[in-house]
Design an enzyme around this catalytic site. Sequence first.
Site, PDB file in Angstrom:
ATOM      1  N   GLU A 181       0.815  -1.216   0.000  1.00 25.68           N
ATOM      2  CA  GLU A 181       0.000   0.000   0.000  1.00 25.68           C
ATOM      3  C   GLU A 181       0.853   1.273   0.000  1.00 25.68           C
ATOM      4  OE1 GLU A 181      -2.884  -0.483   3.163  1.00 25.68           O
ATOM      5  OE2 GLU A 181      -4.070  -1.862   1.933  1.00 25.68           O
ATOM      6  N   GLU A 298      -5.878  -8.384  -0.694  1.00 24.17           N
ATOM      7  CA  GLU A 298      -6.568  -8.037   0.551  1.00 24.17           C
ATOM      8  C   GLU A 298      -8.031  -7.821   0.188  1.00 24.17           C
ATOM      9  OE1 GLU A 298      -4.944  -5.182   3.247  1.00 24.17           O
ATOM     10  OE2 GLU A 298      -2.872  -5.901   2.999  1.00 24.17           O
TER      11      GLU A 298
END
Length: 655
Positions: A181, A298
């Site tokens: 991320e 995710e």
Amino acid sequence: MRPPGPRAPGLALLAALLAAPRALAEAPHLVLVDAARALRPLRPFWRSTGFCPPLPHSQADRYDLSWDQQLNLAYVGAVPHGGIEQVRTHWLLELITARESAGQGLSYNFTHLDGYLDLLRENQLLPGFELMGSPSQRFTDFEDKRQVLAWKELVSLLARRYIGRYGLSYVSKWNFETWNEPDHHDFDNVTMTLQGFLNYYDACSEGLRAASPALRFGGPGDSFHPWPRSPLCWGLLEHCHNGTNFFTGELGVRLDYISLHKKGAGSSIYILEQEQATVQQIRRLFPKFADTPVYNDEADPLVGWALPQPWRADVTYAAMVVKVVAQHQNPPRANGSAALRPALLSNDNAFLSFHPHPFTQRTLTARFQVNDTEPPHVQLLRKPVLTAMALLALLDGRQLWAEVSRGGTVLDSNHTVGVLASAHLPAGPRDAWRATVLLYASDDTRAHAARAVPVTLRLLGVPRGPGLVYVTLALDNPRCSPHGEWQRLGRPVFPTAEEFRRMRAAEDPVAEAPRPFPASGRLTLSVELRLPSLLLLHVCARPEKPPGPVTRLRALPLTRGQVLLVWSDERVGSKCLWTYEIQFSADGEVYTPISRKPSTFNLFVFSPESAVTSGSYRVRAVDYWARPGPFSTRVHYVEVPAPSGPPRPSDCERC
């Protein structure tokens, strides 16, 4: 150990599956499955989990290598038939320490990383290897050319090390990935501009390539919000599509897969809808990536792993995970882009829960830190979501035609009741034809304790085969919820051995003994599915040979009078298993079977009332026809206290 004898199909189903109240007002769902009609390959794209160690990340070894995590990974690796294969782990490079010597440059100590990767391999798991972290904070700025070159050398050294340690055939299965991320800017003390991130990416890519062109690398593992948000995500795709390689000067940089994170905000279909919108935009802007594999690594139903949610404790979560898988394999027609079937779909749920929320966080296991024993110890319980991964593992590689309807209207996968069905063609004497039908009843995060859904399941087209039988496995909250049992026990903070035994008795699905399959090749079952619940129908022809041997049997200490046994099914060779027979000998001479419910999970906690656990153990598989395989090599266990020192909770609140 012999399965119970067959009973009349109608009575057996009434006994196991009709415990729910009748849904008088609901029209029944009709589920049709044609075992003679294969549609397409069914790849097990869901076999992944992950976690993040807590702050400070420079001490990630205290969490990753803790006894609690060792137990947790034993549970994850014990899902039958490789049902979970990958553990995607943040901050792995913080397990390396670095030192700079005059005239020698940087040297590295890989001891902790070796230990963690050895632990994964011991449990037959693969790392999702994010190249994330700065060893001893030696890397601070990836616009510094010297640091970029040093990073490439570190990545190459790391890859060569593990190719030498484990072999290329194993390491080439790893998903190497960028820093997690990047647009959330969790870089600790590293300055990461857009240009720095692109330099970092090229250094990772070329470092891996220098070790072996067979190594796979992708990214960026982030949210991909619409432009101009998520500049590092979109900037990386632009760089790989049209940019210049920092090291070679060539146009375009390899991108073996595109990883993104799309979570559900409590909705199953919202995950797929976001993926489709993002992938359509990527393919429109970057046409060279039209065939690049897409990972949602995710893909959780809800952000915030530590946020306690009642539905995360029980079958509600388990059924929703299966529903999300089904929606990706069979996208609803209204969502258009049926071409998007991700190469990987991962739940980020291998965290360790913490007090006072043992069950309700986003985890596969429930952790109890039992401090009223001497010494204190840790116990884990298998949550229904982990058991659901074992049911998914019974699916095979050829998807069968299946249809759900109600009142004559065909329903897509964005409804309460859905199905995945598969078949398998035999590959050897310990193998035979089989079919699997997995039904889910799920209203996403909502549970309806008093509601049941009437379903008629019709399976046709089953070919004749020797000893053809069928088995049903049911997972619902009244019978298969350790959390529910914990509540009935009064929510003890430090459960007793007997209380743990009662909770573990609810870990497995309710199994109905094998019954002969009708000679007509057709079977009709009428059931009422609790909402939520899962129901698996397994149809198997008898293989020529009994199961193969159980391997890798280990005994791990828990506390006085309790031991955890874990083993591998890699050589068993059959999915048509009724149970594992476990035998114990106090003297190493005379073995007696341990009495337990049928279970095909590759893990068992032995907690006898006598508290005598020192001795020898051996395990063998028993198939649907009551044929035992060879015993494992015996393992001798002498009771010792388990290691102590429980790790802290993770800090990643938005994961």
